[in-house]
Design a protein around this motif. Sequence first.
Motif, mmCIF file in Angstrom:
data_model
loop_
_atom_site.group_PDB
_atom_site.id
_atom_site.type_symbol
_atom_site.label_atom_id
_atom_site.label_comp_id
_atom_site.label_asym_id
_atom_site.label_seq_id
_atom_site.Cartn_x
_atom_site.Cartn_y
_atom_site.Cartn_z
ATOM 1 N N GLY A 1 -55.135 75.482 59.244
ATOM 2 C CA GLY A 1 -53.346 75.730 59.360
ATOM 3 C C GLY A 1 -53.171 73.824 58.933
ATOM 4 N N SER A 2 -54.111 72.872 58.471
ATOM 5 C CA SER A 2 -53.262 71.401 58.979
ATOM 6 C C SER A 2 -53.560 71.124 57.379
ATOM 7 N N ASN A 3 -52.355 70.016 56.642
ATOM 8 C CA ASN A 3 -52.830 70.309 55.247
ATOM 9 C C ASN A 3 -53.616 68.433 55.349
ATOM 10 N N THR A 4 -54.317 67.870 55.966
ATOM 11 C CA THR A 4 -54.908 66.377 55.909
ATOM 12 C C THR A 4 -55.396 66.247 54.677
ATOM 13 N N SER A 5 -55.350 64.906 53.946
ATOM 14 C CA SER A 5 -55.836 65.029 53.270
ATOM 15 C C SER A 5 -56.819 63.708 53.533
ATOM 16 N N LEU A 6 -57.828 63.396 52.268
ATOM 17 C CA LEU A 6 -59.024 62.687 52.258
ATOM 18 C C LEU A 6 -58.123 60.602 51.898
ATOM 19 N N ALA A 7 -56.619 60.571 51.404
ATOM 20 C CA ALA A 7 -55.528 59.869 51.146
ATOM 21 C C ALA A 7 -55.480 59.689 53.366
ATOM 22 N N ASP A 8 -55.468 60.631 53.538
ATOM 23 C CA ASP A 8 -54.784 60.829 55.275
ATOM 24 C C ASP A 8 -55.841 59.999 56.265
ATOM 25 N N LEU A 9 -56.874 60.476 55.640
ATOM 26 C CA LEU A 9 -58.021 60.306 56.950
ATOM 27 C C LEU A 9 -58.536 58.709 56.125
#
Length: 214
Positions: free
Chosen positions: A124-132
């Motif tokens: 349910g999380s919208n984490t992206s490669l950019a966030d990481l």
Amino acid sequence: MAPKSSHRVLLIPPLFDEMNRMRKMLIDVMRALASVEIASFLPDLPGANESLVAPNDATLVSWQKALESCAQQHEISHIASFRGGVLAVAGMQSTHHWIFTPVKGATLLRTMMRTKVAAEREAGSNTSLADLTTQAETGSLELAGNIIGSKLFAEMNGAAIPEFQNQRIVRLETDNKPSDAQIPGSALWLRAEPDDDLAMSSAIAQDIAEWMIQ
């Protein structure tokens, strides 16, 4: 293994989660090498397994320095690196290198990051490669069970596959990238769980032995 042998090779394992998937295969390679009287050493990198170095303090430079010291201590002139392990011996130009399916540091990071993004989206999380990437620039990042500090992340992200004066690149028969030899086998580093391939381990050991003794 085969400690009295005059033929010695340092095995450099794959990095991060690939190491866990391929450890059994590496042990099988060591046993096969011992059967033809070739001594092999499989070191743990700083920050891995029982190392006294904290995982988030590990760096690519510290790995390179540790392996240089290990090679000197055991009077090693031949190194066999697997996958991203070759990045940890990039500065050892005077050594003979056998390299199995080398990979760039950024490729390893991207694969683990994509896996993490997919897992978090299922939760349910919208984490992206950019966030990481942003997280890794300022602190530690957990990827595939590995704690990667910001310095190691930056080093890996810029780590290209090294080229050596004396090298032999070996790939699977299904890999069409340039190589000096191809062997039958399966991409164990892509498996969901640790596994082995005894035929591939035997072929790897045979190729290493012939390369060393030629």
